[in-house]
Design a protein around this motif. Structure first.
Motif, PDB file in Angstrom:
ATOM      1  N   SER A 109      32.935  35.457  27.218  1.00 37.00           N
ATOM      2  CA  SER A 109      32.950  36.820  27.757  1.00 37.00           C
ATOM      3  C   SER A 109      31.595  37.499  27.582  1.00 37.00           C
ATOM      4  CB  SER A 109      34.045  37.645  27.086  1.00 37.00           C
ATOM      5  OG  SER A 109      33.817  37.754  25.686  1.00 37.00           O
ATOM      6  N   GLU A 115      32.475  36.333  36.646  1.00 34.73           N
ATOM      7  CA  GLU A 115      33.527  36.588  35.662  1.00 34.73           C
ATOM      8  C   GLU A 115      33.239  37.817  34.805  1.00 34.73           C
ATOM      9  OE1 GLU A 115      34.044  33.201  33.159  1.00 34.73           O
ATOM     10  OE2 GLU A 115      33.736  31.762  34.783  1.00 34.73           O
ATOM     11  N   GLY A 116      32.016  38.342  34.884  1.00 34.44           N
ATOM     12  CA  GLY A 116      31.574  39.331  33.911  1.00 34.44           C
ATOM     13  C   GLY A 116      31.611  40.766  34.364  1.00 34.44           C
ATOM     14  N   ASP A 117      31.364  41.655  33.398  1.00 31.21           N
ATOM     15  CA  ASP A 117      31.273  43.099  33.613  1.00 31.21           C
ATOM     16  C   ASP A 117      29.802  43.473  33.682  1.00 31.21           C
ATOM     17  OD1 ASP A 117      31.338  45.836  33.601  1.00 31.21           O
ATOM     18  OD2 ASP A 117      32.242  46.042  31.609  1.00 31.21           O
ATOM     19  N   ALA A 118      29.318  43.797  34.873  1.00 31.86           N
ATOM     20  CA  ALA A 118      27.889  44.080  35.062  1.00 31.86           C
ATOM     21  C   ALA A 118      27.466  45.398  34.453  1.00 31.86           C
ATOM     22  CB  ALA A 118      27.549  44.065  36.550  1.00 31.86           C
ATOM     23  N   ALA A 119      28.421  46.213  34.017  1.00 27.48           N
ATOM     24  CA  ALA A 119      28.083  47.517  33.420  1.00 27.48           C
ATOM     25  C   ALA A 119      28.022  47.464  31.900  1.00 27.48           C
ATOM     26  CB  ALA A 119      29.109  48.556  33.859  1.00 27.48           C
ATOM     27  N   ARG A 120      28.298  46.316  31.324  1.00 24.77           N
ATOM     28  CA  ARG A 120      28.379  46.262  29.843  1.00 24.77           C
ATOM     29  C   ARG A 120      27.024  46.456  29.183  1.00 24.77           C
ATOM     30  NH1 ARG A 120      30.747  41.297  26.019  1.00 24.77           N
ATOM     31  NH2 ARG A 120      30.019  42.183  24.025  1.00 24.77           N
ATOM     32  N   ASP A 171      29.298  38.669  30.755  1.00 23.15           N
ATOM     33  CA  ASP A 171      28.890  40.067  30.930  1.00 23.15           C
ATOM     34  C   ASP A 171      27.368  40.189  30.984  1.00 23.15           C
ATOM     35  OD1 ASP A 171      31.540  40.750  30.874  1.00 23.15           O
ATOM     36  OD2 ASP A 171      31.521  41.534  28.818  1.00 23.15           O
ATOM     37  N   ARG A 186      22.830  42.036  38.271  1.00 17.37           N
ATOM     38  CA  ARG A 186      22.815  43.353  38.907  1.00 17.37           C
ATOM     39  C   ARG A 186      21.436  43.990  38.804  1.00 17.37           C
ATOM     40  NH1 ARG A 186      27.278  47.934  37.672  1.00 17.37           N
ATOM     41  NH2 ARG A 186      28.486  46.521  39.014  1.00 17.37           N
ATOM     42  N   ALA A 220      26.185  38.890  34.371  1.00 19.00           N
ATOM     43  CA  ALA A 220      26.468  39.864  35.424  1.00 19.00           C
ATOM     44  C   ALA A 220      25.514  41.048  35.352  1.00 19.00           C
ATOM     45  CB  ALA A 220      27.912  40.343  35.319  1.00 19.00           C
ATOM     46  N   SER A 221      25.216  41.505  34.136  1.00 19.25           N
ATOM     47  CA  SER A 221      24.299  42.633  33.965  1.00 19.25           C
ATOM     48  C   SER A 221      22.897  42.257  34.410  1.00 19.25           C
ATOM     49  CB  SER A 221      24.297  43.084  32.504  1.00 19.25           C
ATOM     50  OG  SER A 221      25.583  43.511  32.093  1.00 19.25           O
TER      51      SER A 221
END
Length: 357
Positions: A250, A206-211, A254, A261, A257-258
């Motif tokens: 959120s 669900e997350g943003d790995a670049a955050r 994130d 990665r 996910a970060s």
């Protein structure tokens, strides 16, 4: 039924081998025939017993093995249509692992060996993982020696050159936490339930790995060793900097996910370096509970493909701790002409694989 004689050397298809696995928090047993066909397979997880503590409690694990194992073995033998007295061999994990659980499983196997006269095999848990992909009948290509093993689990993270049965060379290992341990600890920081690895993977989707800019442990360094402690600390610092109370969904997604990665990129880098050290390898084999992570599998497959190698992963149930791999390791040893082990063979909480000559 007339008792079959113990079979020295390669077991025939009619020979039945019992494997027992109790190295951590799964109680398992399996019966394989001499060709590797699975005649019976049993496993009981202790997740519910350990979940309130956020991790495995060794004493609870050992007592659970003791309660479960006798009836489980009896059920497996009945399913396989064999009596204990007709087993060609009995194998049990003797290390590495939690000493209490190892003693329960190995001593049970030794008792059966004494009662039946069957040969006993003390199996190294790491060797069992290393050889699982060669089990006949799996929907994967059987790797020929030599191949490269990436073992990623809650207790182990290592790159191992598998030269043959009993011939291994460790190319790299973790300098601190194992990958699965890091996943579980980060999951706990994010408020996820135990076991944390699968829950973290779901949240990371669900997350943003670049955050979040997190470190890539050992990235670009010489050798094939791993390190996850600093990455785990970086996540803990991010969590500590948030206001008191539960993390927002959120934010947690994130960060998950970060983190994932960062682990993926570090593993891909280490695998690439190991392949450069082993130009003659036929394939890359991945095993261990963390091998169930889809993002990690995908990245490893890409690295292997760029090097002209295929990535081979046993079915998920055989990547985690199981007894099929224990019985299969005994069969591989018998085929290779290795002798059985004495009943005085010790249990070893730490047990490194033998290095190739």
């Amino acid at each position: 039924m007339e008792r079959k004689a113990a079979i020295p050397g390669a077991p025939g298809a009619a020979a039945l081998i019992l494997g027992i696995e109790t190295s951590c928090d799964e109680t398992a047993c399996a019966v394989l025939d001499g060709s590797g066909a699975i005649r019976a397979e049993k496993l009981a997880s202790q997740i519910a017993d350990h979940a309130p503590f956020g991790g495995v409690v060794p004493e609870i694990a050992a007592r659970a093995h003791l309660d479960i194992l006798p009836a489980m073995v009896g059920a497996a033998l009945r399913e396989a249509g064999v009596s204990a007295g007709n087993l060609a061999a009995i194998a049990a994990t003797a290390g590495p692992g939690l000493i209490g659980g190892l003693i329960v499983g190995a001593n049970f196997a030794k008792g059966m060996a004494i009662a039946t006269g069957a040969p006993f095999f003390a199996i190294n848990h790491l060797e069992a993982h290393a050889l699982t992909a060669r089990l006949s009948g799996l929907d994967v290509s059987v790797p020929e020696f030599p191949y490269l093993l990436l073992l990623v689990s809650g207790g182990h993270t290592a790159l191992i050159a598998v030269e043959g049965v009993g011939r291994y060379c460790r190319l790299g290992t973790t300098l601190d936490d194992a990958a699965g341990e890091a996943f579980d600890k980060v999951a706990k920081l994010l408020g996820l339930p135990y076991p944390g690895g699968p829950a973290l993977e779901r949240l990371a989707a669900e997350g943003d790995a670049a955050r979040f800019a997190l470190p890539r442990p050992m990235l670009g360094r010489l050798g094939c060793d791993f390190s996850f402690s600093g990455l785990k600390t970086a996540v803990a610092q991010r969590v500590a900097a948030t206001p008191p109370g539960a993390l927002s969904r959120s934010f947690a997604a994130d960060l998950a996910a970060s983190f994932q990665r960062a682990v993926v990129e570090a593993m891909a880098d280490r695998l690439g370096r190991a392949l450069a050290m082993m130009p003659g390898c036929t394939a890359v084999v991945v095993a261990g509970g963390v091998a169930a992570n889809g993002a990690i599998r995908s990245a490893l497959a890409d690295v292997a493909a760029r090097d002209g190698r295929s990535l081979i992963a046993p079915p998920l149930r055989l990547c985690t701790d199981n007894a099929v791999m224990v019985a299969w390791a005994a069969i591989e040893r018998m085929r290779a002409g290795s002798p059985s082990d004495p009943l005085a063979a010790p249990c070893r909480p730490r047990w490194m694989l033998n290095c190739a000559a």
